[in-house]
Design an enzyme around this catalytic site. Structure first.
Site, PDB file in Angstrom:
ATOM      1  N   ASP A 148       0.895  -1.078  -0.013  1.00  0.00           N
ATOM      2  CA  ASP A 148      -0.028  -0.051   0.153  1.00  0.00           C
ATOM      3  C   ASP A 148       0.796   1.329   0.094  1.00  0.00           C
ATOM      4  OD1 ASP A 148       0.688  -1.173   2.628  1.00  0.00           O
ATOM      5  OD2 ASP A 148      -0.756   0.504   3.488  1.00  0.00           O
ATOM      6  N   HIS A 149       2.116   1.033  -0.049  1.00  0.00           N
ATOM      7  CA  HIS A 149       2.972   2.259  -0.113  1.00  0.00           C
ATOM      8  C   HIS A 149       3.834   2.280  -1.322  1.00  0.00           C
ATOM      9  CE1 HIS A 149       2.184   3.420   4.395  1.00  0.00           C
ATOM     10  NE2 HIS A 149       1.814   2.372   4.341  1.00  0.00           N
ATOM     11  N   ASP A 183       4.581   3.631   8.264  1.00  0.00           N
ATOM     12  CA  ASP A 183       3.739   3.324   9.331  1.00  0.00           C
ATOM     13  C   ASP A 183       4.523   3.020  10.455  1.00  0.00           C
ATOM     14  OD1 ASP A 183       2.149   3.048   7.039  1.00  0.00           O
ATOM     15  OD2 ASP A 183       1.748   0.728   7.155  1.00  0.00           O
ATOM     16  N   HIS A 233      -3.958   6.921   7.351  1.00  0.00           N
ATOM     17  CA  HIS A 233      -3.894   5.472   7.358  1.00  0.00           C
ATOM     18  C   HIS A 233      -4.698   4.854   8.417  1.00  0.00           C
ATOM     19  CE1 HIS A 233      -1.483   1.532   7.355  1.00  0.00           C
ATOM     20  NE2 HIS A 233      -0.948   2.083   6.333  1.00  0.00           N
TER      21      HIS A 233
END
Ligand SMILES: [Zn+2]
Length: 307
Positions: A66-67, A212, A270
């Site tokens: 997701d990054h 994250d 997020h």
């Protein structure tokens, strides 16, 4: 002297019909820095009206899909647009596998150089600078090696008052010292005090990206008095255990970091899709750090100049 952040994507692992995965673009004095590159980043860049050719540096936080899943699309489009300018990528050494795969399978004749800067040291480190700005990387605490990034203007010189320049006909050596904030003596022995000779410079502005990460107290001194902090806040307080287990933070934990570091403004993102009402997370964060907002995609966040 632009200092403007655009959040391109702020969802957690699963994108929704209204939110894209992680990506930010920061305009610092017309240098455009892309931070993370989740799926759909190039679409959001278009929507934000960012000129692709202006992006020369991409910073990736970590190797979770997701990054980074948007990277192939961005690289491919840059190539199709005829880019020749080198592109600098910063991130974990595993990024080299991704780049090799891309160039071998999709773009064997990629027309622009891709320069990979592997971040290996596990401490606060300067990774890029020019005459006006500096960029630092620092470790976050997640399930895989993950880096946060701090973007900061360099200290500006003191500005010599025009009337003083005329009055004293200062030589270059003295101008240099005054610009550094020092007092000087004239050849006749007269003391020229810096406070009278100069205007103080604007304060340097800063933005930090932390996604994250689980609650990580070591971030506090690194984020000291940052103007704008983006910190992930995946979970609500009732899911604190899950946050720790998955290497993420709760909204209260993000706010605690912001408060302890004395930052000016906190943006949380997020957020997990499990919460039908993300305002719960916002309320939990604001209880600890009132100047918190949930990231709004495509909104421009500017940091104003101050003395
Ligand atoms: Zn992750």
């Amino acid at each position: 002297m632009t200092f403007e952040l655009t959040v391109l994507g702020s969802s957690s692992a699963l994108p929704t019909s209204t939110k894209f995965p992680s990506a930010h673009v920061l305009n610092l004095h017309e240098r455009f820095f892309l931070i993370d590159c989740g799926e759909g980043t190039q679409i959001q860049l278009r929507r934000s009206k960012t000129r692709f050719g202006k992006i020369n540096h991409i910073f990736l936080s970590h190797m979770h899909g997701d990054h980074v899943f948007g990277l192939f699309g961005v690289l491919s489009t840059f190539n199709l647009l005829g880019r020749k300018t080198p592109l600098h990528l910063y991130g974990h050494s595993d990024l080299s596998h991704l780049i090799d795969f891309y160039t071998n399978h999709f773009s064997p004749e990629n027309a622009f150089p891709i320069i990979l800067h592997k971040i290996v040291k596990r401490d606060f480190q300067l990774i890029h600078e020019d005459k006006l700005i500096e960029v630092y990387a620092f470790p976050l605490k997640h399930r895989v090696p993950t880096f946060g990034y701090l973007f900061r203007e360099k200290e500006r010189p003191y500005n010599i008052r025009k009337n003083m320049l005329v009055k004293y006909k200062l030589p270059i050596s003295m101008i240099k010292l005054l610009k550094e904030g020092k007092d000087v003596y004239t050849d006749e022995g007269e003391l020229l005090r810096n406070a009278e000779m100069t205007e103080p410079p604007y304060k340097r502005r800063s933005y930090a990206f932390c996604s994250d990460t689980m609650f990580y107290k070591k971030l506090v001194p690194l984020l000291n008095e940052v103007d704008l902090l983006y910190h992930e806040a995946t979970f609500a307080e009732e899911d604190k255990k899950l946050a720790k287990l998955t290497g993420h933070s709760t909204a209260s934990q993000a706010a605690t970091i912001a408060k302890m570091a004395g930052v000016k403004e906190l943006i949380i993102g997020h957020l997990s899709n499990r919460y039908a009402f993300p305002d719960i997370l916002l309320a939990e964060a604001r209880e600890i750090f009132p100047n918190t907002n949930i990231a709004e995609e495509l909104k421009k966040y500017t940091v104003a100049l101050s003395k």
